[in-house]
Design a protein around this motif. Sequence first.
Motif, short mmCIF file in Angstrom:
data_model
loop_
_atom_site.label_atom_id
_atom_site.label_comp_id
_atom_site.label_asym_id
_atom_site.label_seq_id
_atom_site.Cartn_x
_atom_site.Cartn_y
_atom_site.Cartn_z
N LYS A 9 -28.53 -13.64 112.47
CA LYS A 9 -29.63 -14.58 112.22
C LYS A 9 -29.30 -16.02 112.61
N CYS A 10 -28.01 -16.33 112.70
CA CYS A 10 -27.64 -17.71 112.99
C CYS A 10 -27.78 -17.98 114.49
N GLY A 103 -16.44 -27.94 117.71
CA GLY A 103 -17.06 -26.61 117.77
C GLY A 103 -16.97 -25.89 116.43
N ILE A 104 -15.78 -25.97 115.82
CA ILE A 104 -15.60 -25.31 114.52
C ILE A 104 -16.54 -25.94 113.48
N ALA A 105 -16.65 -27.25 113.53
CA ALA A 105 -17.48 -27.95 112.53
C ALA A 105 -18.96 -27.59 112.68
N VAL A 106 -19.46 -27.60 113.91
CA VAL A 106 -20.91 -27.34 114.07
C VAL A 106 -21.25 -25.90 113.71
N ARG A 107 -20.35 -24.98 114.01
CA ARG A 107 -20.63 -23.58 113.66
C ARG A 107 -20.61 -23.41 112.13
N ASN A 108 -19.70 -24.13 111.49
CA ASN A 108 -19.67 -24.08 110.02
C ASN A 108 -21.00 -24.57 109.43
N ILE A 109 -21.48 -25.67 109.99
CA ILE A 109 -22.76 -26.24 109.51
C ILE A 109 -23.89 -25.23 109.74
N ALA A 110 -23.92 -24.65 110.96
CA ALA A 110 -25.01 -23.74 111.32
C ALA A 110 -25.02 -22.49 110.43
N GLY A 119 -32.74 -22.97 109.70
CA GLY A 119 -32.39 -22.81 111.11
C GLY A 119 -31.73 -24.07 111.64
N SER A 120 -31.02 -23.90 112.74
CA SER A 120 -30.35 -25.06 113.34
C SER A 120 -30.38 -24.96 114.84
N ALA A 121 -30.12 -26.08 115.48
CA ALA A 121 -29.87 -26.10 116.92
C ALA A 121 -28.71 -27.05 117.16
N ILE A 122 -27.72 -26.56 117.87
CA ILE A 122 -26.59 -27.40 118.27
C ILE A 122 -27.01 -28.05 119.58
N LEU A 123 -26.95 -29.37 119.64
CA LEU A 123 -27.53 -30.07 120.80
C LEU A 123 -26.50 -30.98 121.46
N GLY A 124 -26.32 -30.74 122.77
CA GLY A 124 -25.40 -31.58 123.53
C GLY A 124 -26.11 -32.46 124.55
N LEU A 146 -25.15 -33.09 118.26
CA LEU A 146 -26.13 -33.33 117.20
C LEU A 146 -26.58 -31.96 116.71
N VAL A 147 -26.65 -31.78 115.40
CA VAL A 147 -27.16 -30.51 114.86
C VAL A 147 -28.53 -30.78 114.24
N ALA A 148 -29.55 -30.11 114.79
CA ALA A 148 -30.91 -30.22 114.25
C ALA A 148 -31.08 -29.16 113.18
N LEU A 149 -31.80 -29.50 112.12
CA LEU A 149 -31.96 -28.58 110.99
C LEU A 149 -33.41 -28.50 110.53
#
Length: 191
Positions: A9-10, A103-110, A119-124, A146-149
Motif C-alpha cells: 500500500k505504501c 533515502g532511509i528517512a523518507v521511506r521511514n516517513i512514508a 498517502g505520500s509522495a517522495i518528490l525530487g 520533499l515528502v507530500a502527505l
Amino acid sequence: MDFKELSVKCRTYRHFQQKPIAPEILEELMENVRIVSSAMNGQVLRYVLVKDPHLVKALQPAIHWAAALPKELGTPKEGEQPVSFILVCKEAHANPWSDIDVGIAVRNIALNACSYGIGSAILGAVEWNKVTSLLDVPEDWKPRLLVALGYPSCESHIVEVPANGSIKYYLDENKNYCVPKRALKDICIVK
Ligand SMILES: Cc1cc2nc3c(=O)[nH]c(=O)nc-3n(C[C@H](O)[C@H](O)[C@H](O)COP(=O)(O)O)c2cc1C
C-alpha cells in the motif's frame, strides 16, 4: 496492517482528500524519523514540517509531478493537493553517505504515514530556490527531497510489467495509478 500489506500500500499518491492530518500523527512521523539509522550515527539530516495551510498552498507550484503523465492528469488540481509536507535537508558539510540517509528517512516517513492510511509522495523534481525562500530554510541546510502527505483520493496498484517491458506507470479507466514492478526473478539472484 502487517508489513507485507504496508509494503504493497505504501505507493506514491498524487491526489488527496482535503482532510487535515492530526498534529499528533505528524509529530509521531517526526519523532520516528528522528531516530532512524544514519551512517556513522552522523545525524546530518534536518527537517522542515509544513502544516500551515498558507505555506502548504504556496509550495504547490514549486513541485513537478508525474513526469510520465500528461500534466493535466498527473498534477493534483486545487481540491486534491497534499495537505502537509516534510522537507528533508542535509547539513552543508554532510558525510558521503548522507544521500543514503535521506533515502532511509523518507521511506521511514512514508511507511509510518501509510500505517495510518495517509498517502505520500517522495518528490525530487522540486524548485528548491522557491521552497527555501518560502520556508526560510537556514542557509546551511541543503534541501534534498520533499515528502507530500495527505489521505489519498485515488488508488495505486502494482501491476506486472507488460510484454513490451515498459515500466512506465499509467492511469486506468478510473484514474487510479498502475505501477509496473519487475518480477523478483528478474532482479534477484539467489545463491
Ligand atoms: C527519490 C525519488 C524522487 C521522486 N521524485 C518525484 C517527483 O519529483 N515527482 C513525482 O511525481 N514523483 C516522484 N517520485 C515518485 C516516483 O515517480 C514513484 O516512486 C515511482 O513512479 C514508483 O511508484 P511507487 O512509489 O508507487 O512505487 C520520486 C520517487 C523517489 C524515490
